[in-house]
Design a protein around this motif. Structure first.
Motif, PDB file in Angstrom:
ATOM      1  N   GLN A 122      -8.619 -11.695 -11.575  1.00  0.00           N
ATOM      2  CA  GLN A 122      -7.395 -12.173 -10.940  1.00  0.00           C
ATOM      3  C   GLN A 122      -7.596 -12.575  -9.484  1.00  0.00           C
ATOM      4  O   GLN A 122      -6.856 -13.400  -8.964  1.00  0.00           O
ATOM      5  CB  GLN A 122      -6.303 -11.096 -11.027  1.00  0.00           C
ATOM      6  N   ASN A 123      -8.587 -12.001  -8.839  1.00  0.00           N
ATOM      7  CA  ASN A 123      -8.830 -12.314  -7.429  1.00  0.00           C
ATOM      8  C   ASN A 123     -10.298 -12.682  -7.234  1.00  0.00           C
ATOM      9  O   ASN A 123     -11.061 -11.992  -6.559  1.00  0.00           O
ATOM     10  CB  ASN A 123      -8.455 -11.112  -6.553  1.00  0.00           C
ATOM     11  N   ARG A 127      -0.059  -7.323 -14.393  1.00  0.00           N
ATOM     12  CA  ARG A 127      -0.094  -8.353 -13.357  1.00  0.00           C
ATOM     13  C   ARG A 127       1.315  -8.537 -12.821  1.00  0.00           C
ATOM     14  O   ARG A 127       2.294  -8.492 -13.574  1.00  0.00           O
ATOM     15  CB  ARG A 127      -0.617  -9.669 -13.928  1.00  0.00           C
ATOM     16  N   ASP A 136       4.614 -12.986  -9.924  1.00  0.00           N
ATOM     17  CA  ASP A 136       5.214 -14.251 -10.342  1.00  0.00           C
ATOM     18  C   ASP A 136       5.449 -14.159 -11.848  1.00  0.00           C
ATOM     19  O   ASP A 136       5.060 -13.186 -12.495  1.00  0.00           O
ATOM     20  CB  ASP A 136       4.302 -15.427 -10.000  1.00  0.00           C
ATOM     21  N   ARG A 195      -2.035 -17.951  -8.235  1.00  0.00           N
ATOM     22  CA  ARG A 195      -0.690 -17.872  -7.656  1.00  0.00           C
ATOM     23  C   ARG A 195      -0.771 -17.572  -6.161  1.00  0.00           C
ATOM     24  O   ARG A 195      -1.643 -16.826  -5.722  1.00  0.00           O
ATOM     25  CB  ARG A 195       0.119 -16.755  -8.318  1.00  0.00           C
ATOM     26  N   ASP A 254       0.328 -12.898  -6.008  1.00  0.00           N
ATOM     27  CA  ASP A 254      -0.308 -12.331  -7.190  1.00  0.00           C
ATOM     28  C   ASP A 254      -0.570 -10.857  -6.923  1.00  0.00           C
ATOM     29  O   ASP A 254      -0.452 -10.377  -5.789  1.00  0.00           O
ATOM     30  CB  ASP A 254      -1.626 -13.063  -7.476  1.00  0.00           C
ATOM     31  N   SER A 272      -4.088 -15.449  -5.059  1.00  0.00           N
ATOM     32  CA  SER A 272      -5.257 -15.824  -5.861  1.00  0.00           C
ATOM     33  C   SER A 272      -5.545 -17.316  -5.775  1.00  0.00           C
ATOM     34  O   SER A 272      -6.406 -17.838  -6.488  1.00  0.00           O
ATOM     35  CB  SER A 272      -5.051 -15.416  -7.321  1.00  0.00           C
TER      36      SER A 272
END
Length: 224
Positions: free
Chosen positions: A47-48, A147, A150, A158, A161, A188
């Motif tokens: 995710q990152n 998560r 958003d 996003r 995030d 992210s």
């Protein structure tokens, strides 16, 4: 989680006695330890990917095992599942759930969890979407990672995030259960320099109070 934090805090944590109770029974640790498992987890790396700076904290609550429903401590996964149900289906999330329902519930989100009964009975398997704002990414015997930031309908990067790691474990040595809500929020999108997350300090403080409320009210579902 925007202005709903303010609404919840005004009605719950506005009383100094309640605020003192929440702070003492649900302490916040920030920043997270450099060796915290979240930093090396696959979900965080995915995710990152740019390792952008994150707003980070963990809210911890400990309760004697003697106060917990005995059926929840006999099988792996039951304790954290019931705690997760309490977090999303409990009083602490009620106001935000209603706000999101008013804004986003419709045909395109009909497959998501909206009703309190759904939130209190779901198994929170991977892919479960919650009130158009959260999605389960990982489930283990002691934690459920969602998560945030958003709508789950936006699967890519996003500007806002993040991850919530909802955990519950048994400390047999001290005969306690440890409940925690860990938060890591970041952007992210692209690469961001610096070492501070993108959440303003005032919002970070409200978020920490909200984590205390979610942890406290989520724990109620575990009690005898």
């Amino acid at each position: 989680m925007g202005f709903m934090r303010t609404t919840v805090l005004a009605g719950v944590a506005g009383t100094s006695t309640i605020a003192a109770y929440l702070a003492s029974r649900n302490p916040i640790i920030t920043p997270l330890a450099t060796d915290d498992p979240v930093w090396k987890s696959k979900v965080y790396t995915r995710q990152n990917p740019s390792r952008n700076p994150a707003t980070q904290d963990i809210c911890i609550k400990r309760l004697p095992i003697s106060k917990i429903k005995p059926e929840l401590v006999n099988r792996d996964g039951d304790l954290v599942l019931e705690f997760c149900r309490g977090v999303w289906g409990g009083l602490g999330y009620f106001a935000q759930r209603k706000c999101l329902e008013y804004k986003y519930r419709g045909p395109e989100t009909a497959n998501q969890l909206w009703e309190s009964e759904q939130l209190r009975s779901s198994n929170y398997e991977k892919g479960t979407q919650i009130t158009d704002h959260f999605e389960v990414l990982e489930k283990t015997s002691t934690s459920i990672t969602v998560r945030a930031g958003d709508t789950p309908r936006k699967q890519g990067p996003r500007a806002s995030d993040g991850l919530f790691v909802i955990s519950a474990s048994i400390d047999k040595v001290h005969e306690e259960v440890e409940l925690s809500v860990k938060s890591v929020f970041f952007s992210s999108e692209g690469k961001i320099t610096g070492n501070k997350g993108n959440m303003p300090r005032w919002m970070e403080e409200l978020h920490q109070w909200y984590s205390r409320i979610l942890n406290e009210t989520g724990s109620w579902s575990l009690l005898k």
